[in-house]
Design a protein around this motif. Structure first.
Motif, PDB file in Angstrom:
ATOM      1  N   HIS A  58     -17.013 -10.513 -10.077  1.00  0.00           N
ATOM      2  CA  HIS A  58     -15.840 -10.092  -9.303  1.00  0.00           C
ATOM      3  C   HIS A  58     -14.742  -9.558 -10.225  1.00  0.00           C
ATOM      4  N   ALA A  59     -13.847  -8.789  -9.619  1.00  0.00           N
ATOM      5  CA  ALA A  59     -12.825  -8.106 -10.417  1.00  0.00           C
ATOM      6  C   ALA A  59     -11.742  -9.062 -10.914  1.00  0.00           C
ATOM      7  N   THR A  60     -11.419 -10.066 -10.112  1.00  0.00           N
ATOM      8  CA  THR A  60     -10.275 -10.962 -10.360  1.00  0.00           C
ATOM      9  C   THR A  60      -8.999 -10.159 -10.650  1.00  0.00           C
ATOM     10  N   LEU A  61      -8.871  -9.055  -9.939  1.00  0.00           N
ATOM     11  CA  LEU A  61      -7.696  -8.185 -10.136  1.00  0.00           C
ATOM     12  C   LEU A  61      -6.682  -8.328  -9.002  1.00  0.00           C
ATOM     13  N   LEU A  86      -2.888  -6.690  -8.650  1.00  0.00           N
ATOM     14  CA  LEU A  86      -2.572  -5.668  -7.644  1.00  0.00           C
ATOM     15  C   LEU A  86      -1.445  -6.149  -6.739  1.00  0.00           C
ATOM     16  N   ASN A  87      -1.514  -7.415  -6.367  1.00  0.00           N
ATOM     17  CA  ASN A  87      -0.569  -7.900  -5.353  1.00  0.00           C
ATOM     18  C   ASN A  87       0.825  -8.160  -5.909  1.00  0.00           C
ATOM     19  N   ILE A  88       0.962  -8.391  -7.208  1.00  0.00           N
ATOM     20  CA  ILE A  88       2.328  -8.560  -7.733  1.00  0.00           C
ATOM     21  C   ILE A  88       2.837  -7.280  -8.393  1.00  0.00           C
ATOM     22  N   PRO A 132      -4.132 -11.657   7.857  1.00  0.00           N
ATOM     23  CA  PRO A 132      -5.224 -11.004   8.597  1.00  0.00           C
ATOM     24  C   PRO A 132      -6.606 -11.490   8.145  1.00  0.00           C
ATOM     25  N   ASN A 133      -6.736 -11.760   6.838  1.00  0.00           N
ATOM     26  CA  ASN A 133      -8.033 -12.242   6.359  1.00  0.00           C
ATOM     27  C   ASN A 133      -8.371 -13.608   6.932  1.00  0.00           C
ATOM     28  N   THR A 134      -7.383 -14.489   7.030  1.00  0.00           N
ATOM     29  CA  THR A 134      -7.660 -15.840   7.508  1.00  0.00           C
ATOM     30  C   THR A 134      -7.693 -15.875   9.031  1.00  0.00           C
ATOM     31  N   ALA A 175      -6.851 -21.373  -9.019  1.00  0.00           N
ATOM     32  CA  ALA A 175      -6.090 -20.650  -7.990  1.00  0.00           C
ATOM     33  C   ALA A 175      -6.860 -19.396  -7.559  1.00  0.00           C
ATOM     34  N   TYR A 176      -8.163 -19.494  -7.629  1.00  0.00           N
ATOM     35  CA  TYR A 176      -9.037 -18.360  -7.302  1.00  0.00           C
ATOM     36  C   TYR A 176     -10.353 -18.878  -6.740  1.00  0.00           C
ATOM     37  N   ALA A 177     -10.847 -18.231  -5.717  1.00  0.00           N
ATOM     38  CA  ALA A 177     -12.247 -18.376  -5.304  1.00  0.00           C
ATOM     39  C   ALA A 177     -12.620 -16.983  -4.845  1.00  0.00           C
ATOM     40  N   HIS A 178     -13.880 -16.610  -5.025  1.00  0.00           N
ATOM     41  CA  HIS A 178     -14.201 -15.232  -4.657  1.00  0.00           C
ATOM     42  C   HIS A 178     -14.391 -15.109  -3.143  1.00  0.00           C
ATOM     43  N   HIS A 179     -14.523 -13.872  -2.720  1.00  0.00           N
ATOM     44  CA  HIS A 179     -14.447 -13.577  -1.286  1.00  0.00           C
ATOM     45  C   HIS A 179     -15.458 -14.376  -0.461  1.00  0.00           C
ATOM     46  N   ILE A 180     -16.665 -14.509  -0.952  1.00  0.00           N
ATOM     47  CA  ILE A 180     -17.697 -15.168  -0.143  1.00  0.00           C
ATOM     48  C   ILE A 180     -17.421 -16.662  -0.050  1.00  0.00           C
TER      49      ILE A 180
HETATM   50  C1  LIG Z   1      -9.921 -16.387   4.357  1.00  0.00           C
HETATM   51  C2  LIG Z   1      -9.592 -15.330   3.334  1.00  0.00           C
HETATM   52  C3  LIG Z   1      -8.345 -15.292   2.745  1.00  0.00           C
HETATM   53  C4  LIG Z   1      -8.045 -14.289   1.823  1.00  0.00           C
HETATM   54  N1  LIG Z   1      -6.794 -14.273   1.272  1.00  0.00           N
HETATM   55  C5  LIG Z   1      -6.469 -13.283   0.399  1.00  0.00           C
HETATM   56  C6  LIG Z   1      -5.184 -13.240  -0.196  1.00  0.00           C
HETATM   57  O1  LIG Z   1      -4.327 -14.080   0.074  1.00  0.00           O
HETATM   58  N2  LIG Z   1      -4.908 -12.241  -1.072  1.00  0.00           N
HETATM   59  C7  LIG Z   1      -5.840 -11.289  -1.382  1.00  0.00           C
HETATM   60  O2  LIG Z   1      -5.543 -10.411  -2.182  1.00  0.00           O
HETATM   61  N3  LIG Z   1      -7.054 -11.311  -0.824  1.00  0.00           N
HETATM   62  C8  LIG Z   1      -7.407 -12.279   0.044  1.00  0.00           C
HETATM   63  N4  LIG Z   1      -8.658 -12.297   0.585  1.00  0.00           N
HETATM   64  C9  LIG Z   1      -9.578 -11.183   0.306  1.00  0.00           C
HETATM   65  C10 LIG Z   1     -10.505 -11.392  -0.890  1.00  0.00           C
HETATM   66  O3  LIG Z   1     -11.190 -12.610  -0.767  1.00  0.00           O
HETATM   67  C11 LIG Z   1      -9.763 -11.339  -2.209  1.00  0.00           C
HETATM   68  O4  LIG Z   1      -9.013 -10.145  -2.282  1.00  0.00           O
HETATM   69  C12 LIG Z   1     -10.728 -11.346  -3.371  1.00  0.00           C
HETATM   70  O5  LIG Z   1     -11.522 -12.504  -3.340  1.00  0.00           O
HETATM   71  C13 LIG Z   1      -9.947 -11.271  -4.662  1.00  0.00           C
HETATM   72  O6  LIG Z   1     -10.780 -11.448  -5.763  1.00  0.00           O
HETATM   73  P1  LIG Z   1     -11.252 -10.255  -6.683  1.00  0.00           P
HETATM   74  O7  LIG Z   1     -10.080  -9.526  -7.237  1.00  0.00           O
HETATM   75  O8  LIG Z   1     -12.198 -10.839  -7.674  1.00  0.00           O
HETATM   76  O9  LIG Z   1     -11.964  -9.329  -5.634  1.00  0.00           O
HETATM   77  P2  LIG Z   1     -13.256  -8.435  -5.624  1.00  0.00           P
HETATM   78  O10 LIG Z   1     -14.264  -9.112  -4.768  1.00  0.00           O
HETATM   79  O11 LIG Z   1     -13.709  -8.074  -6.969  1.00  0.00           O
HETATM   80  O12 LIG Z   1     -12.716  -7.147  -4.847  1.00  0.00           O
HETATM   81  C14 LIG Z   1     -11.932  -6.143  -5.474  1.00  0.00           C
HETATM   82  C15 LIG Z   1     -10.572  -5.986  -4.859  1.00  0.00           C
HETATM   83  O13 LIG Z   1     -10.665  -5.584  -3.509  1.00  0.00           O
HETATM   84  C16 LIG Z   1      -9.581  -6.108  -2.749  1.00  0.00           C
HETATM   85  N5  LIG Z   1     -10.160  -6.837  -1.607  1.00  0.00           N
HETATM   86  C17 LIG Z   1     -11.427  -7.267  -1.467  1.00  0.00           C
HETATM   87  N6  LIG Z   1     -11.618  -7.794  -0.246  1.00  0.00           N
HETATM   88  C18 LIG Z   1     -10.421  -7.737   0.374  1.00  0.00           C
HETATM   89  C19 LIG Z   1      -9.971  -8.152   1.658  1.00  0.00           C
HETATM   90  N7  LIG Z   1     -10.783  -8.717   2.544  1.00  0.00           N
HETATM   91  N8  LIG Z   1      -8.676  -7.961   1.941  1.00  0.00           N
HETATM   92  C20 LIG Z   1      -7.842  -7.374   1.069  1.00  0.00           C
HETATM   93  N9  LIG Z   1      -8.210  -6.966  -0.148  1.00  0.00           N
HETATM   94  C21 LIG Z   1      -9.493  -7.133  -0.482  1.00  0.00           C
HETATM   95  C22 LIG Z   1      -8.804  -7.040  -3.654  1.00  0.00           C
HETATM   96  O14 LIG Z   1      -7.626  -6.399  -4.042  1.00  0.00           O
HETATM   97  C23 LIG Z   1      -9.738  -7.260  -4.824  1.00  0.00           C
HETATM   98  O15 LIG Z   1      -9.051  -7.424  -6.039  1.00  0.00           O
HETATM   99  C24 LIG Z   1      -9.003 -13.311   1.494  1.00  0.00           C
HETATM  100  C25 LIG Z   1     -10.257 -13.368   2.089  1.00  0.00           C
HETATM  101  C26 LIG Z   1     -10.550 -14.355   3.004  1.00  0.00           C
HETATM  102  C27 LIG Z   1     -11.891 -14.376   3.634  1.00  0.00           C
END
Ligand SMILES: Cc1cc2nc3c(=O)[nH]c(=O)nc-3n(C[C@H](O)[C@H](O)[C@H](O)COP(=O)(O)OP(=O)(O)OC[C@H]3O[C@@H](n4cnc5c(N)ncnc54)[C@H](O)[C@@H]3O)c2cc1C
Ligand code: SF4
Length: 513
Positions: A265-268, A272-274, A405-407, A362-367
């Motif tokens: 995962h990107a962990t970005l 992006l958000n700040i 919206p995600n939750t 303070a991180y868990a991936h999307h799945i």
């Molecule tokens: C219940 C729930 C709550 C979430 N809460 C947040 C939150 O508070 N803040 C947040 O940024 N994301 C949230 N997400 C979306 C997503 O899980 C995270 O953006 C992602 O896990 C961030 O990790 P990553 O940078 O490694 O993402 P990666 O999986 O590597 O994805 C790349 C980028 O895509 C964007 N992205 C991916 N999926 C989403 C999505 N569904 N919505 C918006 N952006 C997305 C993010 O900016 C992320 O950095 C949530 C998802 C769920 C299911």
């Protein structure tokens, strides 16, 4: 005119609209660390540290550029603890006659700012936050006249608008979406890239000590803090992702593995958000890797879709639907959040792993967020407001415009299908297929009923039974409801009985747990 240029903790971008046209001789940039923002939900201590340390570094960079910066730290003895209080104090200190600020990312703050001009007796200019790829006005134009909104169509619209991964008006590779290629389980011996950690410098260490002292009762480990807090380091994190993770991002996007918190995962998202990174440059870096032959089309498409598609889409929905959005309750779910969401103490290994990772990083991936903690919350009928508060508190990237919206929509289906077309409900079979969690669990994903049965199995059918009236007409739920219809009355009763017994034992969090 002497203007006070207010920068919020998630607006740490040099190109933010509030800084545009700044008069270096007369204007003052205000950054204020306020307790309210860290406590209105009790934020993870790494999240507070990330924002405060990034604010301090941003202020330093602005000063180095010759701008006049007024910085109020959390432990400043006159700090009111509220943003409005700090703006009022700064207006008096600098005799400013105007406030300029970029639109905040949260509805409650936007509402509060509407009253400032009257309260302070000076004009308050709230500028558009144009760091996104789709403006609120463009989103409104896209939704205009549509009966139902779907991310996939918005995403196609955005691909056409940007020309990214397009051959004229046709998607590259002949398809808009390569998701079917992106669902592989992780091979046992695949080596995973280590996390790119950034060692805290003196400024960050000072913030860590401050947060340790000031927010001792907040959730989350702090000493392992390794987030980037400057633009330079965030850019290094981006480069690391593009070179070392993106090529395999698509393949293993949905995979989960015990003890592996980051995978490809990107962990970005926190950056992006700040505001340390811009969505456009992140997408362009991935596109360049594709052009250079360093990442496949399906990996890059999968990644671009998350940012150009999902991230922009959820923001559009948030602003269009608030404040009514938050109070929708399609499934009427009302069970209190179980205490293990805070302690990670549960026999269910998938939940234990995902929550422990959340506490560590303070991180868990999307799945993990969607299919483990989110799926459990959906199946167990947890109250949306409690679940939303948890998600807003525990993640470094959590800001309401993206979290809600995600939750509320994606994970809990509380909006009745405005954001996604069907609930993301899954039994233990899905988790077993996509992870190695079940191997070390007290339960067995292959057993459907009885003491060894995976709770996700009977809760899945219980969820379908109790929500039958609300969900059975959804065309995307037709298949599970057909299976349910074939179940004997006795089997249904057993499912109901075991689920009710299990749910009755879920304990809400008690102070002292
Ligand atoms: C219940 C729930 C709550 C979430 N809460 C947040 C939150 O508070 N803040 C947040 O940024 N994301 C949230 N997400 C979306 C997503 O899980 C995270 O953006 C992602 O896990 C961030 O990790 P990553 O940078 O490694 O993402 P990666 O999986 O590597 O994805 C790349 C980028 O895509 C964007 N992205 C991916 N999926 C989403 C999505 N569904 N919505 C918006 N952006 C997305 C993010 O900016 C992320 O950095 C949530 C998802 C769920 C299911
Ligand atoms: S058996 Fe069920 S509860 Fe245990 S890890 Fe697997 S899915 Fe989770």
């Amino acid at each position: 005119m002497k203007t006070l240029r207010l920068i919020l903790g998630d607006q740490l971008s040099r190109a933010v609209s509030a800084l545009r046209g700044i008069d270096r001789a007369n204007d003052v940039v205000l950054l204020a660390e306020v307790r309210d923002e860290a406590t209105y939900v009790k934020k993870h201590r790494q999240k507070i540290t990330l924002v405060l340390a990034a604010m301090r570094h941003f202020a330093q960079a602005l000063r180095a550029e010759g701008l006049r910066v007024d910085y109020v730290s959390l432990d400043d003895e006159n700090n009111t603890g509220r943003l409005k209080g700090e703006v009022g104090r700064a207006l008096a200190r600098h005799h400013s006659d105007r406030v300029v600020v970029a639109e905040p990312g949260e509805w409650r703050m936007r509402e509060s700012m509407q009253t400032w001009a009257a309260d302070f007796g000076v004009p308050v200019e709230i500028r558009e936050d144009d760091r996104f790829l789709c403006s609120r006005a463009d989103f409104a134009r896209w939704t205009d006249g549509r009966k139902s909104l779907r991310m996939e169509y918005f995403y196609r619209h955005m691909r056409l608008q940007t020309g990214w991964l397009m051959n004229g008006d046709k998607p590259m590779g002949g398809r808009w979406n390569f998701d079917v290629e992106n669902r592989k389980a992780l091979p046992r011996n695949l080596s995973l890239p280590p996390r790119r950690r950034f060692e805290p410098d003196l400024i960050t260490q000072t913030v860590i000590d401050l947060v340790e002292r000031s927010f001792a009762d907040h959730f989350g480990d702090l000493q392992s803090f390794g987030w980037a807090v400057t633009r330079e380091d965030a850019l290094a994190a981006l480069q690391y992702f593009i070179a070392d993770c993106l090529p395999q991002f698509g393949d293993y996007q949905d995979a989960m593995k015990s003890g592996e918190d980051w995978l490809f995962h990107a962990t970005l998202s926190p950056y992006l958000n700040i505001g340390l990174l811009y969505p456009r440059e992140v997408c362009e870096a991935a596109l360049q890797a594709h052009q250079a032959g360093e990442a496949s089309l399906h990996a890059v498409e999968g990644f671009i879709r998350q940012i150009l598609g999902w991230r922009e889409y959820v923001r559009g929905i948030y602003w269009q639907q608030m404040p009514a959005y938050r109070s929708t309750s399609f499934l009427s779910a009302s069970r209190p959040l179980p205490g293990f969401y805070w302690t990670a103490e549960t026999e269910m290994k998938c939940l234990r792993e995902s929550i422990a990772a959340t506490r560590r990083n303070a991180y868990a991936h999307h799945i993990q967020r969607l299919m483990i903690t989110g799926n459990f919350a959906l199946l167990a009928g947890l109250a949306p407001a409690e679940v939303e508060e948890w998600y807003l508190a525990v993640y470094a990237d959590a800001f309401e415009w993206v979290e809600l919206p995600n939750t509320h929509g994606m994970a809990l289906f509380a909006d009745g299908g405005l954001l996604g077309s069907k609930p993301y409900a899954a039994s233990g079979a899905y988790i077993h297929r996509m992870s190695d969690y079940c191997a070390g669990c007290a339960y067995d994903p292959k057993i459907k009923l009885g003491p060894q049965a995976c709770p996700f199995n009977y809760l899945y059918w219980h969820f379908l039974i109790v929500n039958e009236d609300r969900l059975k007409l959804n065309p995307r739920m037709a298949m599970p409801y057909r299976t349910l219809a074939r179940m004997t009355a006795e089997h249904r009763q057993q499912i109901m009985r075991q689920s009710q017994e299990f749910l009755a034992k879920l304990e809400p969090y008690q102070v002292g747990d």
